[in-house]
Enzyme design. Structure first.
Site, short mmCIF file in Angstrom:
data_model
loop_
_atom_site.label_atom_id
_atom_site.label_comp_id
_atom_site.label_asym_id
_atom_site.label_seq_id
_atom_site.Cartn_x
_atom_site.Cartn_y
_atom_site.Cartn_z
N HIS A 140 -3.34 7.45 -4.07
CA HIS A 140 -3.95 6.63 -4.99
C HIS A 140 -3.93 7.17 -6.27
CE1 HIS A 140 -6.21 3.04 -2.99
NE2 HIS A 140 -6.22 3.71 -2.09
N ASP A 147 -6.13 -0.92 -2.65
CA ASP A 147 -6.94 -1.41 -1.66
C ASP A 147 -7.29 -2.81 -2.10
OD1 ASP A 147 -7.02 1.08 -0.26
OD2 ASP A 147 -9.03 1.84 -1.42
N GLU A 229 -6.03 1.09 7.91
CA GLU A 229 -6.83 0.31 6.92
C GLU A 229 -6.15 -0.86 6.72
OE1 GLU A 229 -8.89 4.29 4.95
OE2 GLU A 229 -7.35 3.35 4.04
N HIS A 232 -5.44 -1.26 2.79
CA HIS A 232 -4.78 -0.23 1.99
C HIS A 232 -3.09 -0.40 2.21
CE1 HIS A 232 -4.06 3.99 0.66
NE2 HIS A 232 -2.96 3.68 1.34
#
Length: 252
Positions: A140, A147, A229, A232
């Site tokens: 990130h 996300d 995830e 993500h």
């Protein structure tokens, strides 16, 4: 002559100030709102509504900041989704490096609360770093990881968090957990549980279909999902060095 010189100096000062404002982000970074204002944003780490329970270090504003190429590709995804009465909803974009370290410190502070358990129903917070759910260095921070989720624009997305209500954990049925104003993906955002793995077998066919739809839409623009995830995604090749500049309010 003196007055002309004074005016010239004043003009140069104005230009310098304007340039400083225009360059408030490092080269290559943009506010997603400037690329596509139709993409919904709910930047959770700028609020108390996240697994830490407070805004994270470096989040001075709830704005999605990304590399320009990432923003343009998100715009293309959004244009495709708009024809299906759907929208992207951003939970996190660029993350200052100091915020990742803030997460690590939180995981090691020795306190486990009921609010923590909403996001970590089965995994002790001290294990989150070892298991790869949080990291001291995050993609990130390069501006190339995101996300996000999907919003059905035809649905009623008006539900808001009621501070007086005791919500179930992130793996509970959608009506029992924290409202997120998005489609039911089977878990809430940031749910550190096997049910949050993209290909989790324990979710319903409808929830699985929504996850596949999100992954497919993002993949058509080159984004890759992280298997642990469902929310993500990253864009290979668009990253680079990690940054630590704070997220500030966007100037109009």
């Amino acid at each position: 002559m003196r007055s002309i010189r004074t005016i010239s100096i004043a003009l140069l000062a104005i230009i310098a100030i304007s340039t400083a404002h225009a360059q408030s982000l490092p080269g290559g970074f943009v506010y997603l709102r400037d690329i596509d204002p139709t993409i919904i944003q709910d930047i959770r780490y700028a609020t108390p509504n996240n697994f830490v329970g407070r805004p994270l270090a470096g989040y001075g504003a709830g704005e999605c900041v990304v590399k320009r190429e990432v923003g343009l590709r998100l715009k293309a995804v959004q244009q495709e989704l708009a024809t299906q009465n759907l929208s992207l909803k951003m939970f996190d974009c660029y993350r200052p490096a100091r915020a990742s370290l803030d997460m690590v410190r939180w995981s090691q502070n020795g306190h486990e609360t009921a609010a923590d358990r909403r996001y970590n129903p089965k995994i002790p917070k001290t294990e989150l770093f070892r298991l790869g759910y949080i990291a001291s260095r995050s993609q990130h921070s390069t501006g190339a990881a995101l996300d996000l989720t999907l919003v059905d624009l035809k649905a009623d997305n008006s539900a808001r968090i009621d501070p007086s209500r005791s919500y179930a954990d992130c793996t509970a049925p959608v009506a029992a957990r924290l409202p997120e104003g998005s489609v039911d993906m089977g878990t809430g955002y940031d749910c550190t549980d096997e049910k949050g793995h993209t290909a989790a077998p324990s979710i319903s066919p409808d929830q699985r279909a929504w996850r596949r739809r999100l992954v497919a839409a993002m993949a058509r623009q080159g984004f890759v999902n992280y298997s642990k995830e469902w929310w993500h995604f990253s864009l290979p090749g668009a990253g680079g060095a990690a940054y630590d500049f704070p997220i500030q309010p966007r100037r109009n």
